[in-house]
Motif scaffolding. Structure first.
Motif, PDB file in Angstrom:
ATOM      1  N   GLY A  53      72.942  28.977   2.120  1.00 31.84           N
ATOM      2  CA  GLY A  53      73.352  28.890   0.713  1.00 31.84           C
ATOM      3  C   GLY A  53      72.202  28.561  -0.210  1.00 31.84           C
ATOM      4  N   PRO A  54      72.398  27.672  -1.137  1.00 33.48           N
ATOM      5  CA  PRO A  54      73.525  26.730  -1.255  1.00 33.48           C
ATOM      6  C   PRO A  54      74.749  27.288  -1.984  1.00 33.48           C
ATOM      7  CG  PRO A  54      71.923  26.230  -2.938  1.00 33.48           C
ATOM      8  CD  PRO A  54      71.344  27.374  -2.134  1.00 33.48           C
ATOM      9  N   ASP A  55      74.597  28.433  -2.707  1.00 27.31           N
ATOM     10  CA  ASP A  55      75.687  28.979  -3.513  1.00 27.31           C
ATOM     11  C   ASP A  55      76.216  30.221  -2.802  1.00 27.31           C
ATOM     12  OD1 ASP A  55      77.418  29.907  -5.420  1.00 27.31           O
ATOM     13  OD2 ASP A  55      76.012  29.784  -7.090  1.00 27.31           O
ATOM     14  N   LEU A  56      77.351  30.086  -2.104  1.00 20.38           N
ATOM     15  CA  LEU A  56      77.850  31.141  -1.232  1.00 20.38           C
ATOM     16  C   LEU A  56      79.107  31.772  -1.817  1.00 20.38           C
ATOM     17  CD1 LEU A  56      77.427  29.130   2.083  1.00 20.38           C
ATOM     18  CD2 LEU A  56      76.009  31.060   1.365  1.00 20.38           C
ATOM     19  N   VAL A  57      78.962  32.920  -2.441  1.00 24.81           N
ATOM     20  CA  VAL A  57      80.121  33.662  -2.938  1.00 24.81           C
ATOM     21  C   VAL A  57      80.700  34.437  -1.763  1.00 24.81           C
ATOM     22  CG1 VAL A  57      80.944  35.426  -4.530  1.00 24.81           C
ATOM     23  CG2 VAL A  57      79.156  33.823  -5.251  1.00 24.81           C
ATOM     24  N   VAL A  58      81.950  34.138  -1.415  1.00 26.58           N
ATOM     25  CA  VAL A  58      82.563  34.651  -0.191  1.00 26.58           C
ATOM     26  C   VAL A  58      83.676  35.632  -0.563  1.00 26.58           C
ATOM     27  CG1 VAL A  58      83.620  34.037   2.009  1.00 26.58           C
ATOM     28  CG2 VAL A  58      82.131  32.389   0.842  1.00 26.58           C
ATOM     29  N   THR A  59      83.524  36.889  -0.153  1.00 28.38           N
ATOM     30  CA  THR A  59      84.543  37.905  -0.433  1.00 28.38           C
ATOM     31  C   THR A  59      84.890  38.655   0.848  1.00 28.38           C
ATOM     32  OG1 THR A  59      83.137  39.850  -0.826  1.00 28.38           O
ATOM     33  CG2 THR A  59      83.390  38.294  -2.663  1.00 28.38           C
ATOM     34  N   GLY A  60      85.936  39.466   0.741  1.00 30.50           N
ATOM     35  CA  GLY A  60      86.243  40.413   1.801  1.00 30.50           C
ATOM     36  C   GLY A  60      85.332  41.622   1.693  1.00 30.50           C
ATOM     37  N   PRO A  61      85.593  42.666   2.496  1.00 33.76           N
ATOM     38  CA  PRO A  61      84.700  43.820   2.536  1.00 33.76           C
ATOM     39  C   PRO A  61      84.967  44.874   1.481  1.00 33.76           C
ATOM     40  CG  PRO A  61      86.399  44.070   4.197  1.00 33.76           C
ATOM     41  CD  PRO A  61      86.617  42.731   3.553  1.00 33.76           C
ATOM     42  N   GLU A  62      86.041  44.704   0.685  1.00 36.73           N
ATOM     43  CA  GLU A  62      86.401  45.723  -0.294  1.00 36.73           C
ATOM     44  C   GLU A  62      87.073  45.058  -1.489  1.00 36.73           C
ATOM     45  OE1 GLU A  62      89.184  48.230   1.765  1.00 36.73           O
ATOM     46  OE2 GLU A  62      90.376  46.509   2.449  1.00 36.73           O
ATOM     47  N   ALA A  63      86.876  45.657  -2.656  1.00 38.92           N
ATOM     48  CA  ALA A  63      87.543  45.175  -3.865  1.00 38.92           C
ATOM     49  C   ALA A  63      88.739  46.074  -4.141  1.00 38.92           C
ATOM     50  CB  ALA A  63      86.579  45.198  -5.046  1.00 38.92           C
ATOM     51  N   LEU A  64      89.917  45.461  -4.278  1.00 36.73           N
ATOM     52  CA  LEU A  64      91.172  46.197  -4.415  1.00 36.73           C
ATOM     53  C   LEU A  64      91.866  45.851  -5.719  1.00 36.73           C
ATOM     54  CD1 LEU A  64      92.658  45.559  -0.841  1.00 36.73           C
ATOM     55  CD2 LEU A  64      91.422  47.605  -1.593  1.00 36.73           C
ATOM     56  N   GLU A  71      70.793  15.574   0.167  1.00 40.29           N
ATOM     57  CA  GLU A  71      69.720  16.555   0.211  1.00 40.29           C
ATOM     58  C   GLU A  71      70.227  17.869   0.793  1.00 40.29           C
ATOM     59  OE1 GLU A  71      66.250  15.165   2.163  1.00 40.29           O
ATOM     60  OE2 GLU A  71      66.029  13.388   0.893  1.00 40.29           O
ATOM     61  N   GLU A  72      71.212  17.794   1.696  1.00 41.34           N
ATOM     62  CA  GLU A  72      71.775  18.985   2.311  1.00 41.34           C
ATOM     63  C   GLU A  72      73.186  19.204   1.765  1.00 41.34           C
ATOM     64  OE1 GLU A  72      71.479  19.174   6.600  1.00 41.34           O
ATOM     65  OE2 GLU A  72      69.939  17.627   6.571  1.00 41.34           O
ATOM     66  N   TRP A  73      73.410  20.388   1.215  1.00 42.58           N
ATOM     67  CA  TRP A  73      74.724  20.679   0.667  1.00 42.58           C
ATOM     68  C   TRP A  73      74.882  22.196   0.513  1.00 42.58           C
ATOM     69  CZ3 TRP A  73      74.768  23.302  -4.005  1.00 42.58           C
ATOM     70  CH2 TRP A  73      73.559  23.290  -4.714  1.00 42.58           C
ATOM     71  N   ALA A  74      76.109  22.623   0.403  1.00 42.75           N
ATOM     72  CA  ALA A  74      76.417  24.023   0.132  1.00 42.75           C
ATOM     73  C   ALA A  74      77.741  24.085  -0.611  1.00 42.75           C
ATOM     74  CB  ALA A  74      76.500  24.834   1.425  1.00 42.75           C
ATOM     75  N   VAL A  75      77.886  25.107  -1.445  1.00 43.63           N
ATOM     76  CA  VAL A  75      79.143  25.337  -2.153  1.00 43.63           C
ATOM     77  C   VAL A  75      79.668  26.711  -1.760  1.00 43.63           C
ATOM     78  CG1 VAL A  75      80.281  25.566  -4.389  1.00 43.63           C
ATOM     79  CG2 VAL A  75      78.454  23.874  -4.087  1.00 43.63           C
ATOM     80  N   LEU A  76      80.876  26.728  -1.201  1.00 43.89           N
ATOM     81  CA  LEU A  76      81.561  27.983  -0.887  1.00 43.89           C
ATOM     82  C   LEU A  76      82.356  28.392  -2.115  1.00 43.89           C
ATOM     83  CD1 LEU A  76      80.814  26.994   1.952  1.00 43.89           C
ATOM     84  CD2 LEU A  76      83.056  27.762   2.735  1.00 43.89           C
ATOM     85  N   ARG A  77      82.112  29.600  -2.584  1.00 47.52           N
ATOM     86  CA  ARG A  77      82.834  30.084  -3.763  1.00 47.52           C
ATOM     87  C   ARG A  77      83.615  31.344  -3.383  1.00 47.52           C
ATOM     88  NH1 ARG A  77      78.759  31.431  -7.840  1.00 47.52           N
ATOM     89  NH2 ARG A  77      80.593  31.879  -9.112  1.00 47.52           N
ATOM     90  N   PRO A  78      84.756  31.155  -2.695  1.00 50.92           N
ATOM     91  CA  PRO A  78      85.524  32.319  -2.249  1.00 50.92           C
ATOM     92  C   PRO A  78      86.239  33.014  -3.393  1.00 50.92           C
ATOM     93  CG  PRO A  78      86.690  30.304  -1.715  1.00 50.92           C
ATOM     94  CD  PRO A  78      85.347  29.889  -2.245  1.00 50.92           C
ATOM     95  N   SER A  79      86.441  34.310  -3.196  1.00 55.04           N
ATOM     96  CA  SER A  79      87.294  35.087  -4.078  1.00 55.04           C
ATOM     97  C   SER A  79      88.748  34.699  -3.808  1.00 55.04           C
ATOM     98  CB  SER A  79      87.049  36.575  -3.838  1.00 55.04           C
ATOM     99  OG  SER A  79      87.804  37.355  -4.748  1.00 55.04           O
ATOM    100  N   TRP A  80      89.664  35.429  -4.380  1.00 55.56           N
ATOM    101  CA  TRP A  80      91.088  35.133  -4.221  1.00 55.56           C
ATOM    102  C   TRP A  80      91.514  35.334  -2.777  1.00 55.56           C
ATOM    103  CZ3 TRP A  80      94.083  33.492  -8.418  1.00 55.56           C
ATOM    104  CH2 TRP A  80      93.397  33.478  -9.636  1.00 55.56           C
TER     105      TRP A  80
END
Length: 291
Positions: free
Chosen positions: A186-197, A124-133
């Motif tokens: 979450g449950p859908d957590l897109v994780v990035t840094g503070p800037e796109a390079l 019932e409790e879950w989360a998915v971390l979806r980090p960038s590179w």
């Protein structure tokens, strides 16, 4: 403080798993650090996704689990699905999965595991971390790091595409909160840094930090496949990486999110901050001359 938890961390010797385990211990929780490298020292628990005989011991007493899919497995859902059922039967109440910003629920590979959790899975409790590179792709034994140390060239098929590179320490900080907060974010957590390079901008940062000229060389996806397979990489995996680079060139990863600061309360690190710290820690410690 809430009652301490027991958390099973799979992939506990890896880039994020090792950091997640360290953060959980610092918060006062018990960690069952699972790895196929058990016996190499420390408190590692023997665990192999492909060996069900290792699962029961790893799960013993666990309240929650951090899931790092098996490396290079094309169908991780088939491998991980039975384990998720065993985990729920063993008393695990929450699962946090390491996914990818490039793959949504229902997509290939880890996207199928995401779908298992989302579509009435065992928890019932879950989360998915979806980090960038990962920023750490430019350190250690990674190919880009080897390019920096070798001829000072970062070779990709990304063109002028941008990426919200993220520090693995920030991913681990989000994971620790997702595992231990009273309610999972979450449950859908897109994780990035503070800037796109762009990779050209990354090369410029490395040049400034190290004082050594580093440049980005953009090639076609086909040329990248040829280079990677020439280094001994399996063709299917080389083609996957080239396809992901091609997606970056078309803007697939050109985004930043507020996930790190929203979940942890601390802004994510910039690439320059991470690389300065890495460079400082990797330089030899000066020693006094012999007398």
């Amino acid at each position: 403080m809430a009652e301490p938890l027991t958390v099973l961390v799979t992939g506990a010797t890896g880039t994020t798993g090792s950091r997640v385990a360290a953060r959980l211990r610092a918060l006062g929780h018990t960690v069952r650090a699972a790895s196929r490298r058990a016996g190499a020292g420390g408190d590692l628990v023997g665990f192999d996704w492909y060996d069900p005989d290792t699962h029961a011991a790893a799960l013993r007493g666990a309240d929650r689990v951090y899931l790092v899919p098996p490396v290079a497995e094309p169908e991780p859902a088939a491998v991980m699905g039975p384990f998720l059922e065993r985990a729920r039967a063993a008393g695990v109440t929450r699962a946090v999965l390491l996914g990818s910003s490039a793959i949504e629920a229902g997509g290939p590979g880890v996207g199928q595991v995401h779908r298992l959790l989302a579509d009435g899975g065992p928890f019932e409790e879950w989360a998915v971390l979806r980090p960038s590179w990962f920023m750490q792709n430019f350190t250690g034994d990674h190919l880009h790091a080897a390019g920096i140390r070798g001829d000072g060239v970062l070779t990709t098929a990304t063109g002028t595409g941008r990426v919200g590179f993220v520090d693995a320490d920030d991913i681990a900080a989000v994971a620790a909160r997702a595992l231990t907060d009273p309610v999972a974010p979450g449950p859908d957590l897109v994780v990035t840094g503070p800037e796109a390079l762009t990779y050209t901008e990354v090369a410029a940062v490395v040049t400034r930090v190290t004082g050594r000229a580093v440049r980005h060389r953009s090639v076609s996806p086909g040329a990248l496949v040829a280079q990677l397979t020439g280094l001994g990489m399996p063709a299917a995996f080389a083609e996957l990486l080239a396809a992901l680079d091609d997606g970056i060139s078309r803007g697939a990863e050109d985004r930043v999110t507020d996930t790190v600061e929203r979940v942890t309360g601390t802004p994510p690190r910039t690439f320059a901050e991470m690389y300065r710290r890495h460079h400082a820690s990797s330089r030899p410690t000066p020693t006094a001359p012999p007398r």
